[in-house]
Design an enzyme around this catalytic site. Structure first.
Site, PDB file in Angstrom:
ATOM      1  N   LYS A 176      63.514 -33.949  17.851  1.00 40.70           N
ATOM      2  CA  LYS A 176      64.361 -34.759  18.356  1.00 40.70           C
ATOM      3  C   LYS A 176      64.981 -35.029  17.613  1.00 40.70           C
ATOM      4  O   LYS A 176      63.973 -35.714  16.037  1.00 40.70           O
ATOM      5  CB  LYS A 176      64.161 -35.989  19.287  1.00 40.70           C
ATOM      6  CG  LYS A 176      62.728 -36.978  18.426  1.00 40.70           C
ATOM      7  CD  LYS A 176      62.175 -37.846  20.094  1.00 40.70           C
ATOM      8  CE  LYS A 176      62.603 -38.842  19.686  1.00 40.70           C
ATOM      9  NZ  LYS A 176      61.770 -40.033  19.208  1.00 40.70           N
TER      10      LYS A 176
ATOM     11  N   GLY B 179      68.512 -38.513  15.581  1.00 40.02           N
ATOM     12  CA  GLY B 179      68.438 -40.648  15.822  1.00 40.02           C
ATOM     13  C   GLY B 179      68.819 -40.261  17.089  1.00 40.02           C
ATOM     14  O   GLY B 179      68.024 -41.356  17.940  1.00 40.02           O
ATOM     15  N   PHE B 180      69.528 -40.211  18.009  1.00 44.54           N
ATOM     16  CA  PHE B 180      70.091 -39.910  19.869  1.00 44.54           C
ATOM     17  C   PHE B 180      69.927 -38.868  20.348  1.00 44.54           C
ATOM     18  O   PHE B 180      69.846 -38.530  21.465  1.00 44.54           O
ATOM     19  CB  PHE B 180      71.421 -40.230  19.537  1.00 44.54           C
ATOM     20  CG  PHE B 180      72.004 -41.798  19.421  1.00 44.54           C
ATOM     21  CD1 PHE B 180      71.515 -42.027  20.411  1.00 44.54           C
ATOM     22  CD2 PHE B 180      72.554 -41.695  18.360  1.00 44.54           C
ATOM     23  CE1 PHE B 180      72.498 -43.590  19.547  1.00 44.54           C
ATOM     24  CE2 PHE B 180      73.104 -43.754  18.164  1.00 44.54           C
ATOM     25  CZ  PHE B 180      72.955 -44.573  18.507  1.00 44.54           C
TER      26      PHE B 180
ATOM     27  N   LYS C 213      71.368 -29.359  21.482  1.00 42.40           N
ATOM     28  CA  LYS C 213      71.491 -30.502  20.470  1.00 42.40           C
ATOM     29  C   LYS C 213      72.239 -31.373  21.674  1.00 42.40           C
ATOM     30  O   LYS C 213      73.156 -31.841  22.339  1.00 42.40           O
ATOM     31  CB  LYS C 213      72.087 -31.308  19.564  1.00 42.40           C
ATOM     32  CG  LYS C 213      71.752 -32.248  18.989  1.00 42.40           C
ATOM     33  CD  LYS C 213      72.520 -31.984  17.056  1.00 42.40           C
ATOM     34  CE  LYS C 213      72.464 -33.609  16.523  1.00 42.40           C
ATOM     35  NZ  LYS C 213      72.991 -33.936  15.311  1.00 42.40           N
TER      36      LYS C 213
ATOM     37  N   ASP D 259      73.872 -35.674   3.795  1.00 44.47           N
ATOM     38  CA  ASP D 259      72.376 -35.624   3.967  1.00 44.47           C
ATOM     39  C   ASP D 259      71.810 -34.588   3.803  1.00 44.47           C
ATOM     40  O   ASP D 259      70.497 -33.866   4.419  1.00 44.47           O
ATOM     41  CB  ASP D 259      72.080 -36.456   5.224  1.00 44.47           C
ATOM     42  CG  ASP D 259      70.812 -36.581   5.600  1.00 44.47           C
ATOM     43  OD1 ASP D 259      70.506 -37.103   4.756  1.00 44.47           O
ATOM     44  OD2 ASP D 259      70.551 -37.105   6.661  1.00 44.47           O
TER      45      ASP D 259
HETATM   46  P1  ADP Z   1      69.828 -35.754  14.379  1.00 39.75           P
HETATM   47  O1  ADP Z   1      70.922 -35.649  13.888  1.00 39.75           O
HETATM   48  O2  ADP Z   1      69.610 -36.911  15.681  1.00 39.75           O
HETATM   49  O3  ADP Z   1      69.059 -36.145  13.446  1.00 39.75           O
HETATM   50  P2  ADP Z   1      69.012 -32.885  14.217  1.00 39.75           P
HETATM   51  O4  ADP Z   1      70.585 -32.073  13.785  1.00 39.75           O
HETATM   52  O5  ADP Z   1      67.976 -33.313  12.366  1.00 39.75           O
HETATM   53  O6  ADP Z   1      69.453 -34.402  14.957  1.00 39.75           O
HETATM   54  O7  ADP Z   1      67.865 -32.293  14.534  1.00 39.75           O
HETATM   55  C1  ADP Z   1      66.801 -32.759  14.743  1.00 39.75           C
HETATM   56  C2  ADP Z   1      65.678 -32.037  15.276  1.00 39.75           C
HETATM   57  O8  ADP Z   1      66.036 -31.146  16.111  1.00 39.75           O
HETATM   58  C3  ADP Z   1      65.613 -31.338  14.112  1.00 39.75           C
HETATM   59  O9  ADP Z   1      64.178 -31.464  13.532  1.00 39.75           O
HETATM   60  C4  ADP Z   1      64.599 -30.574  14.538  1.00 39.75           C
HETATM   61  O10 ADP Z   1      63.575 -30.187  14.528  1.00 39.75           O
HETATM   62  C5  ADP Z   1      65.877 -29.638  15.999  1.00 39.75           C
HETATM   63  N1  ADP Z   1      66.220 -28.770  16.010  1.00 39.75           N
HETATM   64  C6  ADP Z   1      67.603 -29.651  15.292  1.00 39.75           C
HETATM   65  N2  ADP Z   1      69.130 -28.309  14.987  1.00 39.75           N
HETATM   66  C7  ADP Z   1      67.609 -26.888  15.416  1.00 39.75           C
HETATM   67  C8  ADP Z   1      68.443 -25.644  15.520  1.00 39.75           C
HETATM   68  N3  ADP Z   1      69.414 -24.897  15.145  1.00 39.75           N
HETATM   69  N4  ADP Z   1      67.353 -24.911  15.434  1.00 39.75           N
HETATM   70  C9  ADP Z   1      65.826 -25.510  15.833  1.00 39.75           C
HETATM   71  N5  ADP Z   1      65.604 -26.700  16.050  1.00 39.75           N
HETATM   72  C10 ADP Z   1      66.499 -27.207  15.261  1.00 39.75           C
END
Ligand code: ADP
Length: 318
Positions: free
Chosen positions: A52, A54-55, A73, A166
């Site tokens: 997960k 932020g949102f 997502k 970021d």
């Molecule tokens: P946010 O933008 O809300 O921080 P993220 O894009 O960082 O969300 O995704 C949150 C978490 O979901 C990541 O830390 C990871 O564990 C998982 N995740 C995100 N994108 C992928 C992906 N393409 N493949 C596998 N896991 C993912």
């Protein structure tokens, strides 16, 4: 009728467990929801919870019509203010245009009454944050392997007139074949002609000094972050890491970090780190120039890495 939303159904055959052995066993309770794209009518099976942000909550999703798997997502619309919706729209607008082997591919996006869905290339080997967590630090050939791909990916992003803002190990995802995939464009922006002043964003350890000084900043802040990531890969800690945020920011502003010595990196590796971590953003190189640096072109860079490198030292041949 585009008002179709999340559905619970038993009439669609559930796909079996993922055949890919690289996904961890789910620790969270599985939800057996199917999601339908109200415009295209495609149904997706919502499987394992992946993480997960932020949102967002991210799940493994399978396209029921062809078995293709994605990391989806899911961003709930309730409680979300207009400003957050605008940010998500911006993330999608920027990310959907990007298409490169070292960037997480956004395959599709849609929304229903409840959520916004982004179907992303699934990265089952997690991220460089996890590699660092398990391994502490990596060997020089591994660092060159990861760095070369990060530089290539971010150079492409910059060529598309996008600043990521970021970059950090947790946003350097790894595909099944250990290819670096840059992800999470939630803070990305397209700088306009003049360097405008933008809000402070980024992750404390990887923030460039000009961002802290609230000066206008642009592509160079990504270059700085890549210097921090290379340092963290080789040393095991980011260069300005301290016990407190205040001290970390003071060190970033004073360019105060322990230099990498010969026991950790070759002379050209040390040189590359110094080149990237220059306080004055104007002195930092463009990533097109970094691509040509001796560390990535004259020294040994493995063509591939086994996935065992996520958890243990590479075999002697690497
Ligand atoms: P946010 O933008 O809300 O921080 P993220 O894009 O960082 O969300 O995704 C949150 C978490 O979901 C990541 O830390 C990871 O564990 C998982 N995740 C995100 N994108 C992928 C992906 N393409 N493949 C596998 N896991 C993912």
């Amino acid at each position: 009728n585009a008002a179709v939303s999340l559905i619970r159904t038993t009439s669609v055959v559930k796909p079996g467990p993922s055949t890919s052995s690289s996904w961890n066993n789910p620790t969270e309770q599985q939800e057996s929801d199917y999601v339908v794209d109200p415009v295209q009518g495609n149904a997706y099976y919502k499987g394992q919870f992946l993480g997960k942000g932020g949102f967002a909550r991210v799940y493994l999703m399978t396209d029921v019509s062809n078995g293709n798997q994605y990391a989806c997502k899911i961003i709930p619309k309730n409680r979300m203010q207009k400003i957050h919706m605008q940010k998500i729209a911006r993330e999608i607008m920027i990310h959907k245009e990007l298409n490169h082997v070292n960037v997480v591919q956004m395959h599709h996006y849609f929304e229903d009454n409840l959520n916004v869905y982004m179907l992303l290339e699934a990265c089952p080997r997690k991220s460089l944050m996890h590699v660092l967590k398990y391994r502490g630090k990596v060997t020089e050939p591994e660092a060159r392997y990861y760095m070369k791909q990060m530089v290539t990916g971010v150079a492409y992003i910059h060529s598309q007139k996008v600043v990521h803002r970021d970059l950090k190990p947790g946003n350097m995802f790894l595909s099944d074949r250990m290819i670096v995939k840059i992800g999470d464009f939630g803070l990305a922006t397209r700088p306009d002609g003049q360097r405008r002043r933008v809000t402070i964003c980024g992750t404390p350890n990887y923030i460039a000094p000009e961002v802290l000084y609230k000066q206008a900043y642009s592509y160079e802040a990504d270059v700085w972050a890549l210097g921090c990531i290379l340092y963290a890969l080789l040393v095991g800690q980011p260069p300005f890491d301290t016990a407190t945020l205040k001290e970390t920011y003071a060190r970033i502003c004073n360019n105060h970090y322990r230099e990498v010595d010969d026991s950790i990196a070759s002379r050209s590796g040390q040189d590359l780190i110094r080149w990237l971590l220059q306080s004055n953003p104007e002195l930092r190189p463009s990533l097109e120039r970094v691509k040509e640096h001796a560390y990535l072109t004259k020294e040994y860079v493995p063509v591939s890495l086994p996935h065992t490198c996520c958890y243990q030292m590479p075999p002697a041949s690497i």
